[in-house]
Design a protein around this motif. Structure first.
Motif, short mmCIF file in Angstrom:
data_model
loop_
_atom_site.label_atom_id
_atom_site.label_comp_id
_atom_site.label_asym_id
_atom_site.label_seq_id
_atom_site.Cartn_x
_atom_site.Cartn_y
_atom_site.Cartn_z
N SER A 197 0.81 -1.21 0.00
CA SER A 197 0.00 0.00 0.00
C SER A 197 0.85 1.26 0.00
O SER A 197 0.40 2.31 -0.48
CB SER A 197 -0.94 -0.01 1.20
N ASN A 198 2.08 1.19 0.52
CA ASN A 198 2.93 2.38 0.48
C ASN A 198 3.80 2.42 -0.77
O ASN A 198 4.50 3.42 -1.02
CB ASN A 198 3.81 2.47 1.74
N GLY A 199 3.80 1.36 -1.56
CA GLY A 199 4.51 1.35 -2.83
C GLY A 199 6.02 1.39 -2.72
O GLY A 199 6.70 1.74 -3.69
N SER A 200 6.56 1.00 -1.56
CA SER A 200 7.98 1.25 -1.32
C SER A 200 8.71 0.12 -0.62
O SER A 200 9.69 0.36 0.10
CB SER A 200 8.12 2.53 -0.47
N VAL A 201 8.28 -1.13 -0.80
CA VAL A 201 8.84 -2.25 -0.04
C VAL A 201 9.69 -3.17 -0.91
O VAL A 201 9.28 -3.57 -2.01
CB VAL A 201 7.72 -3.06 0.65
N TYR A 208 6.67 -8.19 6.95
CA TYR A 208 6.20 -7.45 5.77
C TYR A 208 5.23 -6.35 6.17
O TYR A 208 5.34 -5.21 5.73
CB TYR A 208 5.55 -8.43 4.79
N ALA A 209 4.28 -6.67 7.03
CA ALA A 209 3.28 -5.68 7.47
C ALA A 209 3.95 -4.49 8.15
O ALA A 209 3.49 -3.34 8.02
CB ALA A 209 2.27 -6.33 8.41
N THR A 210 5.01 -4.75 8.90
CA THR A 210 5.76 -3.67 9.56
C THR A 210 6.38 -2.74 8.53
O THR A 210 6.33 -1.51 8.67
CB THR A 210 6.85 -4.27 10.45
N ALA A 211 6.97 -3.31 7.48
CA ALA A 211 7.57 -2.48 6.44
C ALA A 211 6.52 -1.67 5.69
O ALA A 211 6.74 -0.50 5.36
CB ALA A 211 8.35 -3.37 5.46
N VAL A 212 5.37 -2.27 5.46
CA VAL A 212 4.28 -1.57 4.75
C VAL A 212 3.77 -0.38 5.56
O VAL A 212 3.42 0.67 5.02
CB VAL A 212 3.13 -2.54 4.44
N ALA A 213 3.75 -0.53 6.87
CA ALA A 213 3.24 0.53 7.76
C ALA A 213 4.24 1.66 7.98
O ALA A 213 3.89 2.67 8.59
CB ALA A 213 2.83 -0.07 9.10
N SER A 214 5.46 1.50 7.50
CA SER A 214 6.50 2.51 7.74
C SER A 214 6.29 3.75 6.87
O SER A 214 5.80 3.64 5.76
CB SER A 214 7.87 1.92 7.46
#
Length: 316
Positions: A134-138, A310-316
């Motif tokens: 969702s943040n497009g940056s992982v 993965y969810a942690t990276a997405v929430a960053s």
């Protein structure tokens, strides 16, 4: 799935919803929002600025394949009756130069690239893949490509998609945060050799908007068929071009890890390269190999721990 159809799946994939070594020879405080079992480091702005100009073509070419960071690593809970601590190397021992590699040559793929970082004053190289988020940056990679395991996080962490012979057609993407399982960061447990980096934008665009992002799956069945990609840099490879392997996954024969192996002779430098299912979704990464099992690459099982990371990276 044939390579042509896999490439199509990689180009158009959307997000898919949804770790022990025997004879095996790869922290900072977490913010309150980080799930239990996940460790994360936010990269300070000054460090990001320094990394943006650090990776010259010469530094990229001379970086050390990160498989050396796996020395001495093992699983924290070996299987009953199996001795732990025997040596493990990445992929397999380097073959003699005259041996013809089994890994196939590949043209550059926009979302797959090389990972560069500095650890304990030394420059290293791995592989990675842009995954849908969702943040497009992982970026998905191996844990030993972001953290030493029971030590410290890497600095100068940068992703170079579609790298080939020194070229960086989509630029260099610097990490803003790095996330890895605490089983790795607190003890170097190779079962959990998986990590995700969140990167900043370039020219006002996200990584995913620039190079695309493949689907990612967790908690899938074991024994599936995979195609693995990476940039092997140890002999007989030179790390300058993309390679691939394919095959059906089998369990760790020593029963000491939850990892699975596929036929592959990629060497150090391919660490962190993606494993794709037939539908184009990423479901593991290149991780390690046993000295006494040639031509088999093992990758961690993408279960609930990997999903939380993965969810942690997405929430960053």
């Amino acid at each position: 799935m044939k390579l042509t159809s896999l490439r199509a799946a990689l180009a158009g994939a959307a997000l898919v919803a949804c770790g022990l070594l025997a004879a095996p020879t790869a922290a900072s405080a977490a913010p309150p929002s980080v799930p239990p079992g996940v460790d994360q480091r936010a990269v300070p702005a000054a460090e990001r600025a320094a990394a943006a100009g650090y990776w010259t073509a010469e530094r990229m070419r001379s970086a050390t394949p990160a498989d050396v960071l796996l020395a001495g690593k093992s699983a924290s809970t070996p299987a009953a009756g199996v001795a732990a601590g025997a040596p493990v190397t990445y992929g397999k021992p380097a073959p003699a130069p005259e041996v013809t590699p089994m890994a196939a040559n590949e043209s550059p793929v926009s979302n797959i690239g090389k990972v560069f970082f500095t650890l304990n004053g030394r420059n290293y190289v791995c592989s990675g893949n842009s995954v849908s988020s969702s943040n497009g940056s992982v970026v998905a990679t191996a844990a030993h490509c972001v953290h030493s395991g029971k030590g410290r996080y890497a600095t100068n962490w940068t992703f170079v998609p579609a790298y080939e012979n020194g070229a960086a057609p989509y630029g260099q993407w610097v990490a803003t945060s790095l996330a890895a399982p605490r089983q790795w960061t607190k003890g170097g447990d190779i079962t959990y050799d998986t990590a995700f980096a969140t990167v900043g934008q370039l020219a006002g665009k996200s990584l995913q908007a620039t190079v695309g992002g493949t689907a990612i799956s967790f908690n899938q069945a074991r024994g599936l068929s995979y195609e693995a990609f990476g940039y092997p840099a140890a002999a007989p490879f030179n790390g300058q071009t993309l390679k691939s392997c394919a095959g059906t996954a089998t369990a760790d024969p020593y029963g000491q890890t939850q990892s699975q192996g596929i036929p592959c002779d990629m060497t150090g430098g391919s660490s962190g390269g993606p494993w794709f299912l037939g539908n184009g979704a990423q479901n593991s990464v290149n991780s390690f190999g046993y000295n006494n099992i040639p031509n088999v690459m093992f990758g961690p099982y993408y279960g609930s721990v990997a999903q939380a990371t993965y969810a942690t990276a997405v929430a960053s």
